[in-house]
Every structure is written in structure tokens, then in C-alpha cells.
Design a protein around this motif. Structure first.
Motif, PDB file in Angstrom:
ATOM      1  N   ARG A 175      32.352  43.480  34.684  1.00 12.30           N
ATOM      2  CA  ARG A 175      33.429  43.714  33.723  1.00 12.30           C
ATOM      3  C   ARG A 175      33.613  45.197  33.414  1.00 12.30           C
ATOM      4  NH1 ARG A 175      32.300  38.474  29.882  1.00 12.30           N
ATOM      5  NH2 ARG A 175      33.149  36.995  31.377  1.00 12.30           N
ATOM      6  N   GLU A 192      36.414  43.343  36.673  1.00  9.01           N
ATOM      7  CA  GLU A 192      36.606  41.984  37.189  1.00  9.01           C
ATOM      8  C   GLU A 192      36.282  41.017  36.053  1.00  9.01           C
ATOM      9  OE1 GLU A 192      37.310  38.637  38.627  1.00  9.01           O
ATOM     10  OE2 GLU A 192      35.266  38.832  37.901  1.00  9.01           O
ATOM     11  N   TYR A 193      37.268  40.220  35.649  1.00  9.37           N
ATOM     12  CA  TYR A 193      37.103  39.364  34.477  1.00  9.37           C
ATOM     13  C   TYR A 193      37.151  37.872  34.782  1.00  9.37           C
ATOM     14  CZ  TYR A 193      38.004  43.794  32.222  1.00  9.37           C
ATOM     15  OH  TYR A 193      37.932  45.110  31.847  1.00  9.37           O
ATOM     16  N   VAL A 194      37.873  37.454  35.787  1.00 12.26           N
ATOM     17  CA  VAL A 194      38.088  36.026  36.040  1.00 12.26           C
ATOM     18  C   VAL A 194      36.883  35.390  36.732  1.00 12.26           C
ATOM     19  CG1 VAL A 194      39.561  34.329  37.173  1.00 12.26           C
ATOM     20  CG2 VAL A 194      40.579  36.349  36.097  1.00 12.26           C
ATOM     21  N   LYS A 241      33.582  35.502  34.772  1.00 14.16           N
ATOM     22  CA  LYS A 241      33.490  34.500  33.705  1.00 14.16           C
ATOM     23  C   LYS A 241      32.964  33.175  34.276  1.00 14.16           C
ATOM     24  CE  LYS A 241      36.113  32.429  29.963  1.00 14.16           C
ATOM     25  NZ  LYS A 241      37.410  32.338  29.291  1.00 14.16           N
ATOM     26  N   GLN A 242      33.412  32.821  35.461  1.00 13.47           N
ATOM     27  CA  GLN A 242      32.936  31.602  36.118  1.00 13.47           C
ATOM     28  C   GLN A 242      31.442  31.726  36.441  1.00 13.47           C
ATOM     29  OE1 GLN A 242      35.704  29.587  35.342  1.00 13.47           O
ATOM     30  NE2 GLN A 242      35.021  28.614  37.208  1.00 13.47           N
ATOM     31  N   TRP A 294      29.979  31.284  43.586  1.00 15.35           N
ATOM     32  CA  TRP A 294      30.596  32.452  42.946  1.00 15.35           C
ATOM     33  C   TRP A 294      29.941  33.747  43.412  1.00 15.35           C
ATOM     34  CZ3 TRP A 294      35.059  31.186  41.756  1.00 15.35           C
ATOM     35  CH2 TRP A 294      35.375  30.012  41.086  1.00 15.35           C
TER      36      TRP A 294
END
Length: 119
Positions: A27, A32-34, A37-38, A79
Motif C-alpha cells: 500500500r 496497490e490497494y485491491v 486487501k484480498q 494472491w
């Protein structure tokens, strides 16, 4: 229903802390946020489910919670792989995180097999 020290509680907690720090890095340094988060959700859920399994109401409940932890570990592996291939993790960091995650997968599979054989 505690299956002793082999239940992976320490390793899953250490892995969760590593995931938290990795997501902070993603972050703040990579914006990178999406996907992070996963990764954060699934990577920290493993330890929470293992911890929950320590106080399961029955052997079946223990096995169920460990299966849920296994599913979260498998998703976490996905991920990590995706973030690595997308270039968010350097090769060494990605390989190291995947190795830790795959070790957790092996531990969880062994715990589930042992618990099922003791029914």
C-alpha cells in the motif's frame, strides 16, 4: 479440541504478521490497494481459524475449521502468486512468501488427515 503443538498456531500467526507487513509495503510503496486487501483478508484468516479450532466443540468442528483454514491458505497462495507475477513482489520476496504459505498448506493437510484418522 486441541491437537497439541503441531496444530500450526505459531506458524500461522507468524505468517499472518508477515502478510500484514507485506500489505503495508504494497500500500505505501507500490500503491496497490485491491489485491493487497484480498491477501490481507485471506492471509490473516488462516491463523484466526487455526486459533478458533483450538477450542472447537467437537472433532468434526475441529476438522471443519482446519478445512476452512486450508481453503484460506490456498487462496492466499493464489494472491501471492498473482502479486508476484504482476511485479508487486520481487522474485525473492514472492518465492519466500509462497514457500511459507505452502508449508502452512502441508501442515494443515497433515493435521486434517491425522484428525480424520482419529475419529
Amino acid at each position: 479440541m486441541d491437537d497439541g503443538p503441531a496444530c500450526g498456531a505459531g506458524k500461522s500467526r507468524a505468517f499472518a504478521l508477515r502478510v500484514v507487513k507485506s500489505c503495508q509495503y504494497l500500500r505505501t510503496r507500490k500503491s496497490e490497494y485491491v489485491l493487497s486487501k484480498q491477501l490481507l483478508r485471506s492471509g490473516t484468516a488462516i491463523g484466526a481459524l487455526v486459533r478458533e479450532a483450538e477450542y472447537a466443540e467437537s472433532r468434526a468442528d475441529f476438522i471443519h475449521k482446519m478445512h476452512m483454514a486450508l481453503k484460506e491458505a490456498n487462496e492466499t497462495d493464489y494472491w501471492i502468486d498473482l502479486l508476484s507475477e504482476a511485479g508487486y513482489f520481487g522474485p525473492d520476496a514472492g518465492l519466500s512468501m509462497r514457500a511459507d504459505c505452502q508449508e502452512l498448506l502441508r501442515i494443515l493437510i497433515a493435521i486434517i488427515k491425522t484428525a480424520k484418522s482419529q475419529r
